[in-house]
Design a protein around this motif. Structure first.
Motif, PDB file in Angstrom:
ATOM      1  N   THR A 216     -14.811 -50.409  -2.415  1.00 41.97           N
ATOM      2  CA  THR A 216     -14.821 -49.110  -3.089  1.00 41.97           C
ATOM      3  C   THR A 216     -15.714 -49.149  -4.325  1.00 41.97           C
ATOM      4  O   THR A 216     -16.522 -48.243  -4.547  1.00 41.97           O
ATOM      5  N   GLU A 217     -15.588 -50.207  -5.113  1.00 38.87           N
ATOM      6  CA  GLU A 217     -16.404 -50.359  -6.318  1.00 38.87           C
ATOM      7  C   GLU A 217     -17.892 -50.448  -5.962  1.00 38.87           C
ATOM      8  O   GLU A 217     -18.719 -49.765  -6.574  1.00 38.87           O
TER       9      GLU A 217
ATOM     10  N   ASP B 192     -10.752 -54.307  -0.168  1.00 38.25           N
ATOM     11  CA  ASP B 192     -10.828 -52.856  -0.184  1.00 38.25           C
ATOM     12  C   ASP B 192     -11.251 -52.344  -1.561  1.00 38.25           C
ATOM     13  O   ASP B 192     -12.117 -51.466  -1.669  1.00 38.25           O
ATOM     14  N   ALA B 193     -10.680 -52.908  -2.600  1.00 35.82           N
ATOM     15  CA  ALA B 193     -11.020 -52.488  -3.963  1.00 35.82           C
ATOM     16  C   ALA B 193     -12.475 -52.802  -4.294  1.00 35.82           C
ATOM     17  O   ALA B 193     -13.180 -51.979  -4.882  1.00 35.82           O
TER      18      ALA B 193
ATOM     19  N   LYS C 211     -19.412 -49.367  -3.270  1.00 42.32           N
ATOM     20  CA  LYS C 211     -19.880 -48.083  -2.741  1.00 42.32           C
ATOM     21  C   LYS C 211     -20.121 -47.076  -3.853  1.00 42.32           C
ATOM     22  O   LYS C 211     -21.079 -46.306  -3.798  1.00 42.32           O
ATOM     23  N   ARG C 212     -19.262 -47.070  -4.847  1.00 45.51           N
ATOM     24  CA  ARG C 212     -19.447 -46.149  -5.984  1.00 45.51           C
ATOM     25  C   ARG C 212     -20.729 -46.476  -6.743  1.00 45.51           C
ATOM     26  O   ARG C 212     -21.467 -45.568  -7.138  1.00 45.51           O
TER      27      ARG C 212
END
Length: 57
Positions: free
Chosen positions: A38-39, A34-35, A41-42
């Protein structure tokens, strides 16, 4: 491979790993995936917005 293709593939792979972690009830792996999603995608959003145009090693 360009950065957008790499990030897209990475997100897809990590989502598959996260689904597997959910099935196996592996909370640590789920959290890590998940982390990283998120990274990625950013970074992809920054590339798409034109804020990141190249990377240097």
């Amino acid at each position: 491979m360009d950065l957008v293709a790499y990030l897209t593939d990475e997100i897809k792979f990590l989502k598959e790993q996260m689904d597997r972690a959910e099935e196996e009830k592996d909370n640590a792996m789920h959290f890590l995936c998940d982390a990283r999603i998120t990274e990625a995608k950013r970074i992809l959003d920054q590339v798409n917005d034109g804020k990141i145009t190249s990377l240097k090693a």
